[in-house]
Design a protein around this motif. Structure first.
Motif, PDB file in Angstrom:
ATOM      1  N   SER A 168       3.278  74.109  43.400  1.00 45.40           N
ATOM      2  CA  SER A 168       3.831  73.991  41.766  1.00 45.40           C
ATOM      3  C   SER A 168       5.123  75.111  41.751  1.00 45.40           C
ATOM      4  O   SER A 168       5.728  75.082  40.700  1.00 45.40           O
ATOM      5  N   PRO A 199      -7.735  71.502  37.366  1.00 42.97           N
ATOM      6  CA  PRO A 199      -7.101  72.316  36.193  1.00 42.97           C
ATOM      7  C   PRO A 199      -7.746  73.352  35.756  1.00 42.97           C
ATOM      8  O   PRO A 199      -7.364  74.248  35.118  1.00 42.97           O
ATOM      9  N   SER A 214      -6.009  76.973  36.420  1.00 43.89           N
ATOM     10  CA  SER A 214      -5.463  77.477  34.991  1.00 43.89           C
ATOM     11  C   SER A 214      -5.953  78.904  34.824  1.00 43.89           C
ATOM     12  O   SER A 214      -5.446  79.816  34.482  1.00 43.89           O
ATOM     13  N   TYR A 215      -7.089  79.134  35.120  1.00 40.80           N
ATOM     14  CA  TYR A 215      -7.711  80.431  34.714  1.00 40.80           C
ATOM     15  C   TYR A 215      -7.597  81.500  35.703  1.00 40.80           C
ATOM     16  O   TYR A 215      -7.203  82.765  35.267  1.00 40.80           O
ATOM     17  N   ARG A 259       0.654  78.276  36.081  1.00 39.53           N
ATOM     18  CA  ARG A 259      -0.498  77.909  36.104  1.00 39.53           C
ATOM     19  C   ARG A 259      -1.167  77.212  37.171  1.00 39.53           C
ATOM     20  O   ARG A 259      -2.478  77.202  37.290  1.00 39.53           O
ATOM     21  N   LEU A 286      -1.029  74.416  38.848  1.00 40.82           N
ATOM     22  CA  LEU A 286      -1.614  73.004  38.676  1.00 40.82           C
ATOM     23  C   LEU A 286      -0.508  72.426  39.706  1.00 40.82           C
ATOM     24  O   LEU A 286       0.510  72.053  39.614  1.00 40.82           O
ATOM     25  N   LEU A 342      -8.513  68.336  29.958  1.00 42.03           N
ATOM     26  CA  LEU A 342      -7.785  69.566  30.244  1.00 42.03           C
ATOM     27  C   LEU A 342      -6.765  68.921  31.221  1.00 42.03           C
ATOM     28  O   LEU A 342      -5.796  69.606  30.833  1.00 42.03           O
ATOM     29  N   LEU A 390      -3.960  67.449  29.211  1.00 38.56           N
ATOM     30  CA  LEU A 390      -3.191  68.212  28.411  1.00 38.56           C
ATOM     31  C   LEU A 390      -2.352  68.894  29.223  1.00 38.56           C
ATOM     32  O   LEU A 390      -1.171  69.154  28.856  1.00 38.56           O
ATOM     33  N   ASN A 391      -2.868  69.599  30.099  1.00 38.06           N
ATOM     34  CA  ASN A 391      -1.997  70.503  31.295  1.00 38.06           C
ATOM     35  C   ASN A 391      -1.029  69.855  32.031  1.00 38.06           C
ATOM     36  O   ASN A 391       0.081  70.422  32.206  1.00 38.06           O
ATOM     37  N   GLY A 392      -1.520  68.363  32.563  1.00 36.72           N
ATOM     38  CA  GLY A 392      -0.575  67.896  33.349  1.00 36.72           C
ATOM     39  C   GLY A 392       0.393  66.703  32.814  1.00 36.72           C
ATOM     40  O   GLY A 392       1.125  66.085  33.272  1.00 36.72           O
ATOM     41  N   HIS A 393       0.206  66.461  31.267  1.00 34.51           N
ATOM     42  CA  HIS A 393       0.988  65.549  30.525  1.00 34.51           C
ATOM     43  C   HIS A 393       0.748  64.130  31.157  1.00 34.51           C
ATOM     44  O   HIS A 393       1.806  63.515  31.500  1.00 34.51           O
TER      45      HIS A 393
END
Length: 396
Positions: free
Chosen positions: A239, A264, A268-269, A282, A284, A322, A325-328
């Motif tokens: 990334s 994810p 992300s955490y 993040r 990803l 998740l 949302l995070n990866g579109h």
């Protein structure tokens, strides 16, 4: 939305994953005997059951034991190692069974759990989970993957690999900026070839562009002609590497035949953490780019309620939300990443077709977008023509 009308083993007016229009599904003796276009609507959204190719049942449900929040991957590793020294067979069994029960209730049919393995002898968790795999067969079919730091696996692999082979497992290693990387990766592939094992790596789980373990794994996969037998999990460093360089890496990965698991939740955490600051990176892995290159991409739960990630409930649909949302991600197009693709990687087929088992998930929703949008949308899990009762387990 009302529950689907059921007459003589037929669910009517279904929105079916991967198919346009609405469908009637007829089942008999535990199998699908007919799938026909339906003149009705409103029967709910149906998709195959789920395949979770990357979890950690040995660590699960230990979050409340952690002394503080982990602000990095290696801080989490240190805390979990301290807790692991206290594990007993009863403790491991109770926690792992709770995870399997929750996964089953949410619709997971297949699972691969990584198990920390240090030294030559199998850890107690390996034995516990091997026993549970037998007990849970037919509900959640559980496959085990050893997880050993790369340097340790090079040293002890001739003891680890035979046990993994004899028990039908997968050989795994944690790879992150190791010295003599190419030589050590080659030694792991030597073990895989000698003992006839598939490989599953935790690789480049950080946001330092210098982490390039996946490059060495791809090169060795191609050299050994092991397409379809090497899975790479995490890949966070991709990334932050140069996009053109990443494109070349992914093209080589597709040609070599690796798979990629994206996680994810924990990524992300844990990535780019720090006290009192908002993370910018993040971690990803590039899902879109990997899929475009032709790499099979899977999405997994990873850690659940432990030092790496103190949340989750073995609900892979929630993990998918998740990732979307995070990866579109276009939500219609990536359902295979939590079902068909990981199932194939584990040697199974969860597809819904005439003659297949009548095992599926039905959401009280008009389609996947509706189901993702409404976290309280009703969900039914069907197995071999029977609707499973709702989960009534205790808190762990």
């Amino acid at each position: 939305m009302n529950a689907p009308e059921i007459r003589g083993g037929t669910l009517t007016g279904l929105s079916l994953a991967g198919r346009d229009g609405t469908w009637d599904l007829t089942h008999q003796d535990g199998r699908i005997v007919a799938l026909r276009p339906s003149p009705t609507t409103g029967g709910g959204f149906v998709m195959p059951r789920l395949a979770d190719v990357h979890v950690h049942l040995d660590k699960t449900f230990t979050a409340d034991r952690m002394p503080h929040r982990a602000l990095s991957l290696f801080a989490a590793i240190e805390m979990m190692a301290a807790d692991a020294a206290t594990w007993t067979v009863d403790d491991l069994t109770r926690r792992a069974e709770a995870g399997l029960a929750r996964a089953h209730a949410h619709g997971t049919a297949l699972m691969r759990s990584h198990v920390d393995w240090h030294g030559k002898e199998p850890p107690p968790a390996w034995r516990v989970l091997s026993d549970l795999a037998g007990q849970w067969q037919g509900r959640v079919d559980l496959q085990l993957a050893s997880l050993t730091p790369l340097d340790d696996l090079v040293e002890n692999g001739t003891s680890v690999a035979p046990t993994v082979r004899d028990e039908g497992g997968v050989l795994g290693a944690f790879v992150y900026r190791n010295e003599d990387l190419g030589e050590k990766i080659g030694a792991v592939f030597d073990l895989a070839e000698k003992y006839g094992l598939d490989l599953d790596f935790h690789v480049d789980e950080g946001v330092e562009p210098e982490a390039r373990g996946i490059d060495a794994i791809i090169a060795e996969t191609a050299r050994r002609s092991m397409a379809g037998h090497v899975l790479c999990g995490h890949g966070c460093a991709l990334s932050v590497r140069d996009p053109e360089e990443v494109r070349r890496v992914l093209d080589r990965g597709a040609e070599a035949g690796i798979g990629l698991t994206v996680l994810p939740g924990a990524n992300s955490y844990l990535q780019d953490g720090g006290p009192g600051r908002t993370p910018r990176l993040r971690g990803l892995a590039p899902l879109h780019e990997a899929g475009t290159a032709g790499i099979p991409v899977m999405i997994g739960s990873d850690n659940v309620r432990d030092g790496f990630y103190p949340y989750g409930d073995y609900d892979l649909w929630d993990v998918y939300r998740l990732a979307v949302l995070n990866g579109h991600l276009p939500h219609h197009d990536w359902l295979d990443a939590i079902s068909a693709a990981p199932a194939r990687w584990m040697g199974r087929d969860l597809g819904l077709r005439e003659g297949a088992p009548a095992s599926f998930i039905r959401f009280d929703a008009s389609g996947p977008g509706d189901a993702l949008s409404r976290t309280r949308a009703g969900r039914e899990v069907w197995q071999n023509g029977r609707r499973l009762p709702e989960f009534q387990g205790d808190e762990t």
